[in-house]
Design a protein around this motif. Sequence first.
Motif, PDB file in Angstrom:
ATOM      1  N   GLY A   3       0.797  -1.223   0.000  1.00 23.66           N
ATOM      2  CA  GLY A   3       0.000   0.000   0.000  1.00 23.66           C
ATOM      3  C   GLY A   3       0.829   1.271   0.000  1.00 23.66           C
ATOM      4  N   GLN A   4       2.157   1.124  -0.026  1.00 23.81           N
ATOM      5  CA  GLN A   4       3.008   2.306  -0.037  1.00 23.81           C
ATOM      6  C   GLN A   4       2.997   2.960  -1.418  1.00 23.81           C
ATOM      7  OE1 GLN A   4       6.880   0.858   1.320  1.00 23.81           O
ATOM      8  NE2 GLN A   4       6.578   1.971   3.228  1.00 23.81           N
ATOM      9  N   ILE A   5       3.154   4.289  -1.438  1.00 23.61           N
ATOM     10  CA  ILE A   5       3.268   5.022  -2.699  1.00 23.61           C
ATOM     11  C   ILE A   5       4.756   5.082  -3.035  1.00 23.61           C
ATOM     12  CG2 ILE A   5       2.659   7.126  -3.940  1.00 23.61           C
ATOM     13  CD1 ILE A   5       0.255   5.619  -2.839  1.00 23.61           C
ATOM     14  N   PHE A  20       5.388  20.444 -22.199  1.00 26.09           N
ATOM     15  CA  PHE A  20       4.902  21.733 -21.712  1.00 26.09           C
ATOM     16  C   PHE A  20       3.960  21.658 -20.514  1.00 26.09           C
ATOM     17  CE2 PHE A  20       5.885  22.060 -26.229  1.00 26.09           C
ATOM     18  CZ  PHE A  20       6.823  23.072 -26.200  1.00 26.09           C
ATOM     19  N   LEU A  21       3.405  20.489 -20.205  1.00 26.27           N
ATOM     20  CA  LEU A  21       2.449  20.404 -19.109  1.00 26.27           C
ATOM     21  C   LEU A  21       2.862  19.427 -18.010  1.00 26.27           C
ATOM     22  CD1 LEU A  21      -0.902  20.386 -21.154  1.00 26.27           C
ATOM     23  CD2 LEU A  21       0.021  22.270 -19.802  1.00 26.27           C
ATOM     24  N   LEU A  22       3.496  18.321 -18.393  1.00 24.86           N
ATOM     25  CA  LEU A  22       3.734  17.242 -17.439  1.00 24.86           C
ATOM     26  C   LEU A  22       4.948  17.425 -16.524  1.00 24.86           C
ATOM     27  CD1 LEU A  22       2.128  14.729 -16.764  1.00 24.86           C
ATOM     28  CD2 LEU A  22       3.552  13.437 -18.381  1.00 24.86           C
ATOM     29  N   PRO A  23       6.031  18.090 -16.953  1.00 23.79           N
ATOM     30  CA  PRO A  23       7.217  18.148 -16.078  1.00 23.79           C
ATOM     31  C   PRO A  23       6.937  18.650 -14.672  1.00 23.79           C
ATOM     32  CG  PRO A  23       7.794  18.880 -18.274  1.00 23.79           C
ATOM     33  CD  PRO A  23       6.300  18.688 -18.273  1.00 23.79           C
ATOM     34  N   GLN A  24       6.163  19.728 -14.533  1.00 21.68           N
ATOM     35  CA  GLN A  24       5.909  20.254 -13.187  1.00 21.68           C
ATOM     36  C   GLN A  24       5.022  19.307 -12.379  1.00 21.68           C
ATOM     37  OE1 GLN A  24       4.003  23.670 -15.374  1.00 21.68           O
ATOM     38  NE2 GLN A  24       2.942  23.879 -13.428  1.00 21.68           N
ATOM     39  N   VAL A  25       4.147  18.555 -13.060  1.00 22.96           N
ATOM     40  CA  VAL A  25       3.308  17.580 -12.365  1.00 22.96           C
ATOM     41  C   VAL A  25       4.176  16.438 -11.826  1.00 22.96           C
ATOM     42  CG1 VAL A  25       1.405  15.929 -12.609  1.00 22.96           C
ATOM     43  CG2 VAL A  25       1.286  18.146 -13.756  1.00 22.96           C
ATOM     44  N   LEU A  26       5.057  15.913 -12.675  1.00 20.90           N
ATOM     45  CA  LEU A  26       5.947  14.833 -12.247  1.00 20.90           C
ATOM     46  C   LEU A  26       6.880  15.306 -11.134  1.00 20.90           C
ATOM     47  CD1 LEU A  26       6.903  13.220 -15.681  1.00 20.90           C
ATOM     48  CD2 LEU A  26       5.596  12.128 -13.851  1.00 20.90           C
ATOM     49  N   GLY A  27       7.380  16.533 -11.270  1.00 14.81           N
ATOM     50  CA  GLY A  27       8.297  17.061 -10.269  1.00 14.81           C
ATOM     51  C   GLY A  27       7.648  17.205  -8.902  1.00 14.81           C
ATOM     52  N   SER A  28       6.443  17.748  -8.869  1.00 17.05           N
ATOM     53  CA  SER A  28       5.760  17.947  -7.590  1.00 17.05           C
ATOM     54  C   SER A  28       5.308  16.615  -6.993  1.00 17.05           C
ATOM     55  CB  SER A  28       4.575  18.905  -7.751  1.00 17.05           C
ATOM     56  OG  SER A  28       3.630  18.405  -8.675  1.00 17.05           O
ATOM     57  N   PHE A  29       4.945  15.642  -7.865  1.00 17.23           N
ATOM     58  CA  PHE A  29       4.551  14.317  -7.369  1.00 17.23           C
ATOM     59  C   PHE A  29       5.752  13.602  -6.745  1.00 17.23           C
ATOM     60  CE2 PHE A  29       3.380   9.781  -7.864  1.00 17.23           C
ATOM     61  CZ  PHE A  29       2.134   9.797  -7.250  1.00 17.23           C
ATOM     62  N   LYS A  30       6.915  13.727  -7.393  1.00 18.98           N
ATOM     63  CA  LYS A  30       8.143  13.129  -6.870  1.00 18.98           C
ATOM     64  C   LYS A  30       8.517  13.749  -5.519  1.00 18.98           C
ATOM     65  CE  LYS A  30      12.252  11.054  -6.919  1.00 18.98           C
ATOM     66  NZ  LYS A  30      12.414   9.598  -6.693  1.00 18.98           N
ATOM     67  N   SER A  31       8.331  15.059  -5.382  1.00 17.33           N
ATOM     68  CA  SER A  31       8.623  15.725  -4.107  1.00 17.33           C
ATOM     69  C   SER A  31       7.707  15.227  -2.998  1.00 17.33           C
ATOM     70  CB  SER A  31       8.461  17.242  -4.259  1.00 17.33           C
ATOM     71  OG  SER A  31       9.404  17.754  -5.166  1.00 17.33           O
ATOM     72  N   TYR A  33       6.123  12.258  -2.999  1.00 16.75           N
ATOM     73  CA  TYR A  33       6.352  10.823  -2.780  1.00 16.75           C
ATOM     74  C   TYR A  33       7.762  10.468  -3.260  1.00 16.75           C
ATOM     75  CZ  TYR A  33       1.248  10.869  -2.468  1.00 16.75           C
ATOM     76  OH  TYR A  33      -0.063  11.161  -2.121  1.00 16.75           O
ATOM     77  N   PRO A  34       8.788  10.726  -2.434  1.00 12.37           N
ATOM     78  CA  PRO A  34      10.186  10.537  -2.851  1.00 12.37           C
ATOM     79  C   PRO A  34      10.527   9.106  -3.273  1.00 12.37           C
ATOM     80  CG  PRO A  34      10.044  11.769  -0.791  1.00 12.37           C
ATOM     81  CD  PRO A  34       8.678  11.231  -1.055  1.00 12.37           C
ATOM     82  N   GLY A  35       9.760   8.124  -2.798  1.00 15.74           N
ATOM     83  CA  GLY A  35      10.056   6.735  -3.133  1.00 15.74           C
ATOM     84  C   GLY A  35       9.620   6.325  -4.533  1.00 15.74           C
ATOM     85  N   VAL A  36       8.950   7.222  -5.239  1.00 16.55           N
ATOM     86  CA  VAL A  36       8.490   6.927  -6.594  1.00 16.55           C
ATOM     87  C   VAL A  36       9.603   7.241  -7.595  1.00 16.55           C
ATOM     88  CG1 VAL A  36       6.808   7.529  -8.386  1.00 16.55           C
ATOM     89  CG2 VAL A  36       6.095   7.388  -5.994  1.00 16.55           C
TER      90      VAL A  36
END
Length: 217
Positions: A3-5, A20-31, A33-36
């Motif tokens: 169940g871990q992210i 043009f749209l996804l980099p900031q989404v991926l960056g903030s998601f990684k921040s 959930y660092p284990g992703v």
Amino acid sequence: MTGQIAGPLLVGASTTIAEFLLPQVLGSFKSKYPGVLPRLFVANSGTVENRVAEHTLDIGFIEAPSHLPTVASDVCCEDELQVVCAPGHPLAKLKSITPKELLEYPYISRESGSGTRQVTDQYFEKAGIKADGLNIIMELGSPEALKGLVATGLGFAIMSRATVAKETRLGQLARLPLSPRLIRNLSVVYPKEKFRSRLVATFVQYAKEQLAAVQAG
């Protein structure tokens, strides 16, 4: 299963969304959930959707409606496509333009298989204009190549507002809306299965919220 992210996340995206749209989404998601460990595959919408159906990608972001029965699709946000040209091009003086008025100008198009190409072809057909009626002088496979060629004044392109935000702000390119306006939905696609990992389900929801917020802004 715990169940871990965390863990690898295989994401596919069309070139417009990926650049043009996804980099900031991926960056903030990684921040958050660092284990992703996200891995991004970039191709046109048709290729991305096929890879999702083949289970070589966990999730995909495309610019056109889904066509495959094994793939589930949710709308992320709206995106407006506009005419883009060099500041010195005759079209740059106009407030808006109809599809029929564009016929007299050289058109630089995206390649076949591109979500943008599919949507613009459908738009012209709805206006009674077939693809062979357009004055297409070149087809290119990436937004960056398209912008570079349009900036030379050789012709106009039809692109997402998001892809030319910086260039129009700097005065390097001009853009104007079509009349009627051309609005499309950007979609997220994933395998149509009952079980999805918590990671994929969490990212789908997060990306939809973030992309909608970006476009609204």
